[in-house]
Design an enzyme around this catalytic site. Structure first.
Site, PDB file in Angstrom:
ATOM      1  N   CYS A 143       0.832  -1.208   0.000  1.00  0.00           N
ATOM      2  CA  CYS A 143       0.000   0.000   0.000  1.00  0.00           C
ATOM      3  C   CYS A 143       0.867   1.259   0.000  1.00  0.00           C
ATOM      4  CB  CYS A 143      -0.944   0.001   1.197  1.00  0.00           C
ATOM      5  SG  CYS A 143      -2.330  -1.153   1.050  1.00  0.00           S
ATOM      6  N   HIS A 165      -7.122   3.879   3.116  1.00  0.00           N
ATOM      7  CA  HIS A 165      -7.270   2.527   3.652  1.00  0.00           C
ATOM      8  C   HIS A 165      -8.705   2.314   4.126  1.00  0.00           C
ATOM      9  CE1 HIS A 165      -2.789   1.753   4.231  1.00  0.00           C
ATOM     10  NE2 HIS A 165      -3.250   0.623   3.740  1.00  0.00           N
TER      11      HIS A 165
END
Length: 212
Positions: A143, A165
């Site tokens: 990520c 997120h």
């Protein structure tokens, strides 16, 4: 019509689904704030994720990019402030790679800030009853790798870009007792709000400090 690029990841870490891709593909083709959403699935693989992203940016030419990732254990939509130039993987990626203390971009700056108006996005989400916060860390797995690479690729462009997120979906949380989750319908409604603000709003200064 402007394009909004929304990316999600393939499943990883033994999961059958990834909420980031379920969310992105559900938004694909929608018009939000006068712009069309184009969803792209990315591999959960260091390096390959950035190559796929670069291809998508060239093809879609978006005015806003929102990359989305799964964060099991988080309870809200977390708008990330900063991406750091470090790959430090706790587990292997989907290709078996597990870089330790390696740069995302050799010779690149230590960090990039999001260019999305994240405090305005969080404020708008909370005003509509959605759980949301500004996050100060995107971790050091794929990520963050993607977030840093995205900001690096667009550093000389006018497109706004950043990373969000999201928690597990309820069907995933059943495998992780006690883990928070949000239904896909809630994530969809919230992300539409976030994208509209990303397109139209300037940043705000939150009274009294952070929106955490």
């Amino acid at each position: 019509m402007n394009n909004l690029l929304v990316t999600g990841f393939e499943p990883f870490g033994g999961e059958a689904i990834n909420p980031s891709w379920e969310l992105a593909r559900a938004l694909n083709g929608e018009v939000v704030g006068g712009a069309r959403v184009v969803a792209v699935q990315l591999p959960c693989v260091f390096g390959a994720a950035l190559r796929r992203l670069d291809e998508a940016l060239a093809r879609v030419k978006p005015s806003v990019v929102l990359a989305i990732g799964q964060a099991g254990g988080r309870c809200d939509l977390s708008l990330e402030r900063i991406a750091i130039n470090v790959d430090d993987a706790r587990i292997p990626d989907n290709a078996g790679a597990q870089p330790i203390d390696e740069p995302v971009v050799p010779g690149g700056p230590a960090a990039y800030f999001t260019t999305l108006p994240i405090k305005a996005m969080v404020a708008a989400l909370r005003a509509r009853g959605f759980p949301a916060s500004v996050s100060q860390t995107a971790g050091t797995f794929v990520c963050n790798h993607l977030f840093y690479g995205l900001q690096h690729l667009l550093k000389d462009h006018r497109a706004r870009s950043g990373f969000m997120h999201i928690p597990y979906l309820p069907e995933q949380a059943a495998r992780h007792p006690g883990a928070p989750s949000l239904p896909l319908d809630t994530l969809l409604a919230a992300t539409r709000v976030a994208l509209e603000v990303a397109l139209t709003s300037e940043e705000i200064r939150a009274g009294g400090g952070q929106l955490d």
